[in-house]
Design an enzyme around this catalytic site. Sequence first.
Site, PDB file in Angstrom:
ATOM      1  NE  ARG A  33       0.102 -12.576 -15.734  1.00 33.22           N
ATOM      2  CZ  ARG A  33       1.205 -12.454 -16.492  1.00 33.22           C
ATOM      3  NH1 ARG A  33       1.841 -11.313 -16.545  1.00 33.22           N
ATOM      4  NH2 ARG A  33       1.659 -13.473 -17.179  1.00 33.22           N
ATOM      5  CE1 TYR A  88      -6.324  -1.742   6.265  1.00 32.64           C
ATOM      6  CE2 TYR A  88      -4.926  -2.095   4.359  1.00 32.64           C
ATOM      7  CZ  TYR A  88      -5.789  -2.582   5.313  1.00 32.64           C
ATOM      8  OH  TYR A  88      -6.112  -3.916   5.320  1.00 32.64           O
ATOM      9  CG  ASP A 141      -5.720   4.956   0.026  1.00 28.40           C
ATOM     10  OD1 ASP A 141      -6.904   5.075  -0.348  1.00 28.40           O
ATOM     11  OD2 ASP A 141      -5.297   3.941   0.606  1.00 28.40           O
ATOM     12  CE  LYS A 200     -11.623  -1.061   2.641  1.00 28.37           C
ATOM     13  NZ  LYS A 200     -11.277  -2.451   2.690  1.00 28.37           N
TER      14      LYS A 200
HETATM   15  N1  PLP Z   1      -6.446   1.833   1.702  1.00 29.10           N
HETATM   16  C1  PLP Z   1      -7.287   2.059   2.723  1.00 29.10           C
HETATM   17  C2  PLP Z   1      -7.498   3.472   3.201  1.00 29.10           C
HETATM   18  C3  PLP Z   1      -7.952   1.000   3.350  1.00 29.10           C
HETATM   19  O1  PLP Z   1      -8.775   1.251   4.383  1.00 29.10           O
HETATM   20  C4  PLP Z   1      -7.723  -0.324   2.876  1.00 29.10           C
HETATM   21  C5  PLP Z   1      -8.397  -1.484   3.499  1.00 29.10           C
HETATM   22  O2  PLP Z   1      -9.105  -1.382   4.470  1.00 29.10           O
HETATM   23  C6  PLP Z   1      -6.821  -0.514   1.823  1.00 29.10           C
HETATM   24  C7  PLP Z   1      -6.219   0.578   1.253  1.00 29.10           C
HETATM   25  C8  PLP Z   1      -6.519  -1.898   1.305  1.00 29.10           C
HETATM   26  O3  PLP Z   1      -7.548  -2.341   0.484  1.00 29.10           O
HETATM   27  P1  PLP Z   1      -7.901  -3.874   0.212  1.00 29.10           P
HETATM   28  O4  PLP Z   1      -8.403  -4.455   1.482  1.00 29.10           O
HETATM   29  O5  PLP Z   1      -8.898  -3.808  -0.895  1.00 29.10           O
HETATM   30  O6  PLP Z   1      -6.612  -4.529  -0.221  1.00 29.10           O
END
Ligand code: PLP
Length: 397
Positions: free
Chosen positions: A58, A111, A185, A210
């Site tokens: 961890r 998101y 992000d 992604k």
């Molecule tokens: N940030 C963005 C721009 C996203 O599109 C997503 C998920 O689609 C996330 C964060 C969250 O990621 P995760 O699904 O890996 O938790």
Amino acid sequence: MSNHTYAPATVVVHGNHPKNPAGALAAPIFQTSTFVFDSAEQGGSRFAGKEDGFIYSRLGNPTTRQLEEKVALLEGGEDCTAFSSGMGAISGTVLSILRCGDHLLADKTLYGCTFALFTEKLPQFGIEVELIDMSNLDEVKAHVRPNTRMVYFETVANPSMKVTDIAAVSAHVHSVAPQCLVTVDNTFASPMLVKPLSLGADIVVHSATKYLNGHGDVIAGFSVSRGDIMHTIRMVGLKDVTGAVLGPQEAYLILRGLKTLKVRMDAICQGAMEVAKFLDQSPRVQKVFFPGLPQHPDYEVAKREMAQFGGMIAFEMKSFEEAKAVLNAVKLCALAVSLGDCETLIQHPASMTHSMCTREEIEAAGFSDRLIRLSVGLEDPADIIADLQQAFEKACR
Ligand code: PLP
């Protein structure tokens, strides 16, 4: 040659040249929860931070560490912490930094789960959350305050495809609130297209689910920043608050996926440009949201700050019914949420990824239930276009 800096295409393959046990070319998977100490003194020294070495997975694991070092290099940060999801990285980061009484200034297009975390959960901890249009610098100027501890936005916003000027926002925020951490992000762009830290941001977060992994078989996330900030995020956000640790098998898969990030992004961006041009000239489509089209309101910012325009496209049909019919008529495009995979993915943000948002919040975020989001994959763009064309013909009679 000793001062030679490797290009990103080389970094994704080699990282910082780790020497693997037994001369293994590929990273070994250290499938272990804990690490055996040579002595009680050594265990104590490692816990006290007086000696380097692994303690417990961890807190760190050699496979995951190799991945963290590669991602830190790619984003141009001093250090990186891996998480078991993008949401783990986002919640671990914000909950490490923000305290009761702090002000979080965030973009209103986010998101869906980030939006839910910010608007529903953080206020319960006494954090004041304010949502603005971050791509409008005047709004940023009007809303940053001395107690603003974090400014948060997405490089390319999900799903409206708005592009925020990272350099301009970071410069202004740091001039009026020097303690404020600009957090970006970078999921939609990947470090192949934008490196927010080099433009003045303080922290980069990712859903590595992604583009970074790129093969639709892992859920993961990263936070990247300066060493002192990263230490806090690892020792508070990862170790104590979320415990959202990335497993070594997943770390291995991302190390493998990352090796082709450059070639994947080049092909995806080229394909997306062709698909966006097709959508733009289609009489069936009301509006296309793609930062690589000159009519996009943030085209100039995207041209300045992004190496390429990315693989994400959103487009609006004439009605909700038509949008739904298109989603039900595609054959090659996979009707699925997520993005950044080899397969082209198509989805409906209002009823899927952003279904937790109210109609008013969706409108404020700049989209509608007529919007379809497309993550262009690695197929031949002509096949993606043919699939959309046949779906339009079936859906829009
Ligand atoms: N940030 C963005 C721009 C996203 O599109 C997503 C998920 O689609 C996330 C964060 C969250 O990621 P995760 O699904 O890996 O938790």
